[in-house]
Scaffold this motif. Structure first.
Motif, PDB file in Angstrom:
ATOM      1  N   VAL A 210       4.032 -38.848 -30.325  1.00 61.46           N
ATOM      2  CA  VAL A 210       3.057 -38.824 -31.414  1.00 61.46           C
ATOM      3  C   VAL A 210       3.730 -38.431 -32.730  1.00 61.46           C
ATOM      4  CG1 VAL A 210       0.946 -37.718 -32.242  1.00 61.46           C
ATOM      5  CG2 VAL A 210       1.122 -38.424 -29.865  1.00 61.46           C
ATOM      6  N   VAL A 211       4.680 -37.481 -32.673  1.00 63.63           N
ATOM      7  CA  VAL A 211       5.401 -37.095 -33.890  1.00 63.63           C
ATOM      8  C   VAL A 211       6.150 -38.310 -34.454  1.00 63.63           C
ATOM      9  CG1 VAL A 211       7.362 -35.748 -34.735  1.00 63.63           C
ATOM     10  CG2 VAL A 211       5.600 -34.645 -33.374  1.00 63.63           C
ATOM     11  N   ASN A 212       6.812 -39.053 -33.574  1.00 64.51           N
ATOM     12  CA  ASN A 212       7.528 -40.249 -34.048  1.00 64.51           C
ATOM     13  C   ASN A 212       6.563 -41.277 -34.620  1.00 64.51           C
ATOM     14  OD1 ASN A 212      10.040 -39.297 -33.447  1.00 64.51           O
ATOM     15  ND2 ASN A 212      10.324 -40.506 -31.589  1.00 64.51           N
ATOM     16  N   LEU A 213       5.392 -41.426 -33.992  1.00 64.70           N
ATOM     17  CA  LEU A 213       4.401 -42.380 -34.493  1.00 64.70           C
ATOM     18  C   LEU A 213       3.953 -41.990 -35.900  1.00 64.70           C
ATOM     19  CD1 LEU A 213       2.347 -44.725 -34.050  1.00 64.70           C
ATOM     20  CD2 LEU A 213       0.779 -43.006 -33.130  1.00 64.70           C
ATOM     21  N   LEU A 214       3.665 -40.698 -36.098  1.00 66.85           N
ATOM     22  CA  LEU A 214       3.235 -40.244 -37.426  1.00 66.85           C
ATOM     23  C   LEU A 214       4.329 -40.510 -38.462  1.00 66.85           C
ATOM     24  CD1 LEU A 214       1.485 -36.871 -36.488  1.00 66.85           C
ATOM     25  CD2 LEU A 214       0.377 -38.918 -37.372  1.00 66.85           C
ATOM     26  N   ASP A 215       5.571 -40.297 -38.056  1.00 64.17           N
ATOM     27  CA  ASP A 215       6.712 -40.558 -38.928  1.00 64.17           C
ATOM     28  C   ASP A 215       6.785 -42.039 -39.318  1.00 64.17           C
ATOM     29  OD1 ASP A 215       8.410 -38.778 -40.011  1.00 64.17           O
ATOM     30  OD2 ASP A 215       9.784 -38.649 -38.322  1.00 64.17           O
ATOM     31  N   ASP A 216       6.657 -42.905 -38.296  1.00 70.75           N
ATOM     32  CA  ASP A 216       6.732 -44.350 -38.550  1.00 70.75           C
ATOM     33  C   ASP A 216       5.608 -44.806 -39.474  1.00 70.75           C
ATOM     34  OD1 ASP A 216       8.895 -44.529 -36.896  1.00 70.75           O
ATOM     35  OD2 ASP A 216       7.737 -45.116 -35.128  1.00 70.75           O
ATOM     36  N   LEU A 217       4.385 -44.310 -39.186  1.00 65.65           N
ATOM     37  CA  LEU A 217       3.232 -44.737 -39.987  1.00 65.65           C
ATOM     38  C   LEU A 217       3.394 -44.291 -41.433  1.00 65.65           C
ATOM     39  CD1 LEU A 217       0.410 -43.892 -37.443  1.00 65.65           C
ATOM     40  CD2 LEU A 217       1.147 -46.168 -38.159  1.00 65.65           C
ATOM     41  N   GLN A 218       3.969 -43.117 -41.621  1.00 67.11           N
ATOM     42  CA  GLN A 218       4.146 -42.625 -42.987  1.00 67.11           C
ATOM     43  C   GLN A 218       5.052 -43.564 -43.785  1.00 67.11           C
ATOM     44  OE1 GLN A 218       6.070 -38.712 -43.556  1.00 67.11           O
ATOM     45  NE2 GLN A 218       4.620 -38.443 -45.203  1.00 67.11           N
TER      46      GLN A 218
END
Lengths: 372, 363
Positions: A210-218
């Protein structure tokens, strides 16, 4: 999925000058009432008591602190889920401090929230399609290819199978539910997302997803995050700047690397030294230099005078009880509210050991909850 | 300090993980052999713990690490004999100081529980009775196992509360659990667990509900008390930082089985199971420079009712089928290496090469 660039370069490549959100003197006092018929206010929980900070376009501002420090309340004030008692919140230059629900509806397109508990933040009677599509329906957002298609695109964006459109939340695992919550927050293409402990309820391996997903979306959607969490490791990983809160106040706000390398507030120093080091060969060193605070956080109903940390601080002097320390910039971009900030000498191993002994000598504050 | 005891135990006992033959005499203070805890449910048999073996000496700490549903808490309840016979099928052996707790009668286990074995639960608010004062609950725990007057027991409770760092224990002994803060409740529960000087202390996520500064206080307290009483401690947690702080040995669980078992130094420095690599890669570090990205384990933890065939980790493993190894069909056993057991089909030399060349540089 977007390609990754080293995080250290992120801050430089981003235009992080413009302030998306400006907060000054923000207060939230919850009244304490007594009496069944004639309600009278007998006190107030000063959950948030005078915050000044900004969130810049494109950055991630991490907010850390222990339970009851007011970090979640701050998130809810910024998203205007709570009505501030005092102070001012400006979003993109507009004063949103006391906007009505109707006025806020327009703003909700730009400011969204991701909640901690993926179990209670999704309506169990609604399908994923209904949940993720709700913002689009409420805001009457035109969806050229149909709403179902729009929702499926969102599900795909957060790494869920678009065919699961008709499933209910209970059919998903905790990590998948958190992705549903993220998809809902993204539906309106907001500018600012307030993430309130978005990964605390998840297992370690899922948390990283989830942390990586938030990073990618940002990176992909040029989002700005206010990331509220108690886990200092996660906040260090994801944030550009970090704010530390204690008992309703911000005690330190600094660029990520500066805060973790050279904490200036004694509370920040103690907080960072308390994080367990996942390295058995260094545990003896970590334990020798750990600054253990005595006692508990005082009650926000009747906070200590002057500096709120003084009852547990090993550096406290008379001045700390008399004067509220101003929140001032002591290094470029590094603001601290302390009369006697931590010096370089105290960050050396010897200095830390001295601080450890001094902190252990502070008598625990035994005052019970104030009588009302 | 670094748990040399375990390495020799593993070699010396030479106990096969499946445990078919009559076992030799237990070598360690706590010797768990082939523990299996299965639950019959409407949907099928849940194999919550399936063939777990480990040893623990007095004064040592074993960390059991795993994600939700890996079977770590079920293991601790099994050692305490807290599973209901009508619901759970418990088999295997749990030798505590030469006595098999699985074979022992309920009365015998009840006499040991709270006396020689004690437990600290995750959530002190639900683990303590809201209707009774903190003192009354500690006094009861003491008087059940010791034939003493109420007055003596009360003094003992006050002493214990003072010992775990509750200010003004003589006054706080008459408070109810809700009058304590979270950290103080956890201290009170530790006082209750330690009132009979247990030789084996099981701590199930003792700091998960606590803030980091309070967590540091509690871990410090457990460390001090262990030194004082020379107890054996089992620390169950999902937090690798917490085990790194306390554990001499570490057991990594996945899908009800141990996938890796070794000294703390080994598990953090030279882990060989791909799941352990995944856990380390998932973890953001406060003590290092920020990595570009975390390296998560793909997919989600398995359902214990319908475990994947072969190695339970194979659907999430990036090395599945590596050089034609039979991950999907054969269950790997915890091979007992020099000081280090790893349940993986990849040959040890290859695992070490993969870790040092591909995994370690990215951590």
């Amino acid at each position: 999925m977007p390609t990754s660039t080293p995080q250290t370069e992120r801050a430089a490549t981003r235009p992080a000058t413009e302030n998306l959100l400006e907060v000054s003197g923000l207060e939230k006092h919850f009244p304490i009432t007594r009496g069944a018929f004639i309600r009278r206010t007998v006190g107030a929980v000063r959950a948030v008591d005078g915050l000044d900070f900004t969130v810049r376009t494109g950055e991630t501002l991490g907010v850390v602190g222990e339970s009851g420090c007011g970090k979640s309340t701050t998130g809810r004030l910024v998203t205007r889920l709570l009505e501030p008692t005092g102070g001012k919140i400006t979003f993109e230059g507009r004063d949103i401090t006391h906007m009505s629900v109707r006025q806020m509806r327009e703003l909700r397109r730009d400011v969204q929230m991701i909640f901690q508990d993926p179990y209670s933040s999704l309506n169990p009677r609604h399908t994923v399609g209904t949940i993720v599509g709700a913002p689009l329906r409420i805001q009457n957002i035109p969806t050229p290819k149909g709403q179902k298609r729009a929702v499926q695109d969102l599900l795909e964006l957060v790494g869920l199978n678009p065919e699961h459109y008709n499933r209910y939340p209970h059919e998903f695992s905790g990590g998948q539910r958190q992705r549903i919550g993220i998809a809902r927050a993204l539906a309106l293409r907001p500018k600012l997302i307030v993430c309130d402990e978005p990964v605390s309820a998840l297992d370690v391996s899922i948390q990283a997803q989830v942390v990586n997903l938030l990073d990618d979306l940002q990176r992909e959607l040029n989002l700005t995050y206010m990331f509220i969490a108690h886990d200092l490791s996660v906040v260090k990983h994801i944030s550009d700047r970090v704010a530390v809160m204690y008992l309703g106040k911000m005690v330190e706000l600094a660029p990520r690397d500066a805060l973790y390398a050279t904490p200036m507030h004694p509370y920040t120093l103690a907080l960072l030294s308390a994080v367990p080091v996942p390295d058995p060969s260094r545990r003896d060193k970590a334990q020798r230099e750990r600054v253990l605070l005595t006692g508990d956080v005082p009650s926000p109903i009747d906070p200590p005078s002057g500096c709120r940390f003084r009852t547990r601080c090993w550096k406290a002097q008379d001045k700390c009880a008399q004067e509220v320390p101003p929140f001032v910039e002591l290094a470029p971009g590094h603001r601290v509210a302390c009369h006697f900030p931590v010096t370089d000498a105290e960050r050396t191993p010897q200095g830390r050991m001295a601080a450890q002994h001094a902190a252990a000598e502070v008598p625990p504050d035994t005052a019970a909850e104030p009588a009302l | 300090m670094k748990g040399k005891g375990m390495a020799t135990d593993l070699l010396a006992s030479g106990q096969p993980a499946s445990g078919g033959s009559r076992p030799s005499a237990p070598r360690s203070f706590l010797d768990v052999r082939d523990l299996r805890i299965h639950f019959n449910t409407d949907d099928g048999v849940v194999k919550a713990v399936d063939g777990l073996s480990f040893q623990l000496d007095r004064g040592k700490t074993l960390g059991i690490v795993g994600e939700s549903g890996s079977g770590k808490s079920v293991t601790s309840l099994g050692i305490l004999g807290l599973h209901r016979h009508s619901k759970a099928r418990v088999s295997g052996e749990v030798w505590l100081d030469g006595e098999d707790l699985i074979a022992a009668s309920d009365e015998r286990v009840r006499a040991l529980r709270g006396q020689r074995i004690a437990m600290i639960f995750q959530d002190p608010l639900t683990a303590m009775h809201p209707y009774f004062t903190v003192g009354a609950q500690i006094i009861e725990a003491y008087r059940v196992h010791n034939n003493v007057s109420k007055k003596v027991a009360r003094q003992r409770a006050i002493d214990m509360l003072g010992r775990v760092g509750i200010p003004q224990p003589a006054r706080r002994v008459d408070d109810y659990p809700h009058q304590f803060s979270g950290g103080m409740r956890q201290r009170a529960m530790i006082a209750m667990a330690l009132v009979n000087n247990p030789e084996l202390l099981i701590a199930d996520e003792p700091t998960t509900a606590l803030d980091v500064t309070v967590q540091a206080q509690i871990l410090d307290l457990i460390r001090d008390l262990q030194e004082e009483f020379h107890s054996a401690v089992i620390m169950i947690t999902h937090d690798l930082g917490v085990v790194a702080e306390l554990a001499d040995d570490i057991l990594v669980m996945y899908g009800g089985k141990a996938v890796e078992y070794g000294t703390a130094e080994t598990i953090f420095r030279r882990p060989e199971h791909p799941y352990a690599w995944g856990l380390l890669g998932s973890m953001p570090r406060v003590d290092r420079d920020v990595r570009d990205r975390l390296i998560p384990v793909k997919g989600t933890p398995p359902s214990l009712i319908n475990l994947p065939s072969g190695c339970a980790f194979h659907p999430r493993c990036p090395y599945v089928g590596y050089n034609g190894i039979p991950c999907r069909t054969e269950i790997p056993t915890l091979a007992e290496g020099s000081d280090h057991g790893v349940a993986c089909h990849i040959p040890p030399a290859e695992r070490q090469r993969i870790f040092s060349e591909d995994i370690a540089p990215a951590l």
